[in-house]
Design an enzyme around this catalytic site. Structure first.
Site, PDB file in Angstrom:
ATOM      1  N   SER A  51      -9.828  -1.226   7.138  1.00 29.27           N
ATOM      2  CA  SER A  51      -9.242  -0.927   5.820  1.00 29.27           C
ATOM      3  C   SER A  51      -8.539  -2.087   5.133  1.00 29.27           C
ATOM      4  CB  SER A  51      -8.261   0.241   5.937  1.00 29.27           C
ATOM      5  OG  SER A  51      -8.976   1.449   5.956  1.00 29.27           O
ATOM      6  N   LYS A  73       0.856  -1.195   0.000  1.00 31.58           N
ATOM      7  CA  LYS A  73       0.000   0.000   0.000  1.00 31.58           C
ATOM      8  C   LYS A  73       0.888   1.239   0.000  1.00 31.58           C
ATOM      9  CE  LYS A  73      -3.932   1.745   2.767  1.00 31.58           C
ATOM     10  NZ  LYS A  73      -4.765   1.472   3.963  1.00 31.58           N
ATOM     11  N   SER A 123      -9.731   1.353   3.087  1.00 31.18           N
ATOM     12  CA  SER A 123      -8.900   2.202   2.260  1.00 31.18           C
ATOM     13  C   SER A 123      -7.849   1.455   1.433  1.00 31.18           C
ATOM     14  CB  SER A 123      -8.180   3.221   3.149  1.00 31.18           C
ATOM     15  OG  SER A 123      -7.302   2.568   4.040  1.00 31.18           O
TER      16      SER A 123
END
Lengths: 473, 92
Positions: A174, A75, A150
């Site tokens: 997330s 990420k 997310s």
């Protein structure tokens, strides 16, 4: 040999024997990503030259490591030295990481081939990856739908076969919510299990790095690699029980699994409800004992979270002022330079949360909001403590509904509701995993969440593994 | 109605008119939602600070490696190798 659907075990067998070179894997992966990215857009940044060079280096090395030659994505809120790290925000555009996050360094030490940085909601604030400052990521199962967030890019990349596994971060769901929406495994470890050093902070008392994978075993291997004490993170725990794979295949007969009764107070999509019941009976069939337990403060976790997380974020994000890194919009004096830089650099959701946090921490409101929320957080922890006196693991749906359409939810509160079953886990610091459990009428994936006791990831993964085999993903 | 201007100032933000209108409305709704917490009796409850099992520790007081200054320079033109040079903060 096509590697895009292989497991970690299958890939490392090939690479260690020299049957497939890491360079070949790199080339295949990059080519396949090119094909997929037109529709999915999982990645913010891929440095092809670096990937190929890293692959060559691996080929020339002693062939060892739990992830030797395995293509992995991270990420974009994790630092990797020499690469751009934006956290999905314009304010960090152009920021080149001067060091590598501990979790990422551990992947590299075990021979992983880091492919690139994945898209995310800006500073991990969001549940759909629509808040990325750069572009939206699409759900590989149906590109009209969001991948969740997310860590939407990391989930989509794994689902689409662009990489074998990836890392995300989970502050309120997330990792687990996008895992459920994309139909992959996503795991949030116990708070303190994985070092947060080098992870761009959102809410420090809640953030935790964890893996995405296409099966439970791969997720367990990934966790084994990234877990462990790190003196660079003062909340990192000093534990050595980081074997998460030996127990996987043991049967789960006699395990006590609790169903949280308050879950039924929420509006569950019909197919999610059915899948929840089906999963519970599948576990029962495997010999697990199913009992009902209560988490009386469950519904208060959402308001408590939306005070605590933005409060911490408002403090953490004060470092973005244009002086040391990222965007700088100069004005006549320092104060106005700060304001201009932050106002131009942050997106609307980030500003909204900074303002909520600033409000909740301000004189006159601190006791009524922040302190109150911290007390409620303690009650939620106690609810879980009590539940775990009776059971080993808890089962809930990961989300009440399957992936919504891009652009469908515009009201922030409605968006926040997506995380109602994942947020309590972060508030209490517990480990949890989302496992795919069928699809709805439209073919969109449904995810079931197993919540474990503090630091009992090994048992949690064991139950998840059995569940995965029985319900077949 | 919350005094948004005050919090903008505290957070070093200066919202545009449209953004202000949108965020003001959202904030009202979100802060109203927080009222739900008043239902919970928290008398005598210790606020949550650290996660279970977390033991804070101190590192040995020995100098460790610091970040490479060159890498820091790459990120900021205001950095001259020793100091960050910013606009003046006082007077005219």
């Amino acid at each position: 040999m096509e590697i895009k659907n292989l497991s970690i075990e299958e890939i490392t067998k090939l690479t260690k024997k020299g049957e497939v070179s890491v360079k070949e894997i790199a080339k295949q992966t990059l080519e396949y990503i090119k094909e997929k990215e037109n529709t999915i857009r999982s990645f913010i940044n891929i440095d092809e030259e670096k990937v190929l060079k890293d692959a060559e280096k691996l080929d020339g090395s002693e062939k060892k490591g739990k992830l030797f030659g395995v293509p992995v994505a991270i990420k974009d809120n994790m630092n990797l030295e020499g690469t751009e790290t934006t956290a999905g925000s314009k304010i960090l555009k152009g920021y080149i990481s001067p060091y590598t996050a501990t979790a990422v360094r551990k992947l590299i030490q075990e021979g992983a081939l880091i492919i690139g940085k994945t898209n995310m909601d800006e500073f991990a604030m969001g549940s759909s990856t629509e808040n990325s400052a750069f572009f939206k990521t699409h759900n590989p199962v149906n590109p009209e739908h969001v991948p969740g967030g997310s860590s939407g890019g990391s989930a989509a990349a794994v689902r689409a076969g662009e990489v074998t596994a990836s890392l995300g971060s989970d502050t309120g769901g997330s990792i687990r919510e996008p895992a459920a929406f994309c139909g992959v495994i996503g795991m949030k470890p116990t708070y303190g299990r994985v070092s947060r050093y080098g992870l761009i902070a959102f809410a420090s008392s809640l953030d935790q790095i964890g893996p995405f994978a296409r099966n439970v075993k791969d997720a367990a291997v990934m966790l084994e690699v990234i877990a462990g004490f790190d003196p660079n993170d003062e909340t990192s725990v000093q534990r050595t029980d980081t074997d998460f794979t030996s127990l996987l295949e043991k049967e789960i007969k006699g395990k006590k699994i609790g169903l949280i009764k308050e879950v039924m107070d929420f509006d569950l999509q019909e197919e999610v409800k059915n899948s929840f019941e089906k999963t519970a009976s599948a576990l029962q069939k495997l010999g697990a004992e199913i009992t009902e337990v209560s988490i009386p403060h469950l519904k208060y976790s959402l308001p408590a979270y939306y005070i605590i997380a933005p409060s911490e974020a408002s403090a953490n994000l004060s470092r973005f002022d244009g002086v040391r890194y990222g965007l700088l919009v100069e004005d006549k004096n320092l104060r106005e330079t700060y304001e201009k830089t932050r106002t131009e650099g942050f997106g609307t959701e980030v500003k909204r949360r900074i303002l909520i946090g600033t409000f909740a921490l301000s004189a006159g409101y601190y006791d009524a909001y922040y302190l109150k929320a911290s007390r409620v957080r303690r009650l939620i922890e106690k609810d879980f403590e009590k539940a775990f006196e009776k059971v080993d693991t808890l089962l809930t749906p990961t989300t009440a509904k399957t992936a919504f359409k891009i652009g469908e939810i515009t009201n922030p509160l409605e968006m926040y509701m997506n995380d109602i079953f994942t947020i309590p886990v972060n508030l209490a610091g517990l480990p949890a995993i989302s496992v795919p459990s069928g699809t709805d009428k439209k073919g969109l994936p449904i995810g079931m969440q197993l919540i474990g006791k503090w630091f009992e990831e090994s048992e949690l993964l064991q139950i998840a593994y059995a569940m995965e085999k029985e319900i077949g993903g | 109605m919350i005094d948004l201007k005050k919090y903008e100032k505290l957070a070093a933000l200066n919202l545009s008119k449209e953004e202000k209108e949108k965020i003001e409305k959202d904030l009202e709704e979100i802060i109203n939602y927080f009222e739900m917490l008043k239902e919970v009796n928290t008398e005598g409850v210790e606020p949550y600070v650290y996660t279970k099992g977390a033991k804070l520790f101190l590192r040995k007081d020995v100098p460790g490696k610091t970040l490479d200054k060159k890498a820091l320079e790459k990120n900021r033109k205001l950095f001259d190798g020793k100091f960050y040079k910013v606009k003046k903060i006082m007077g005219d």
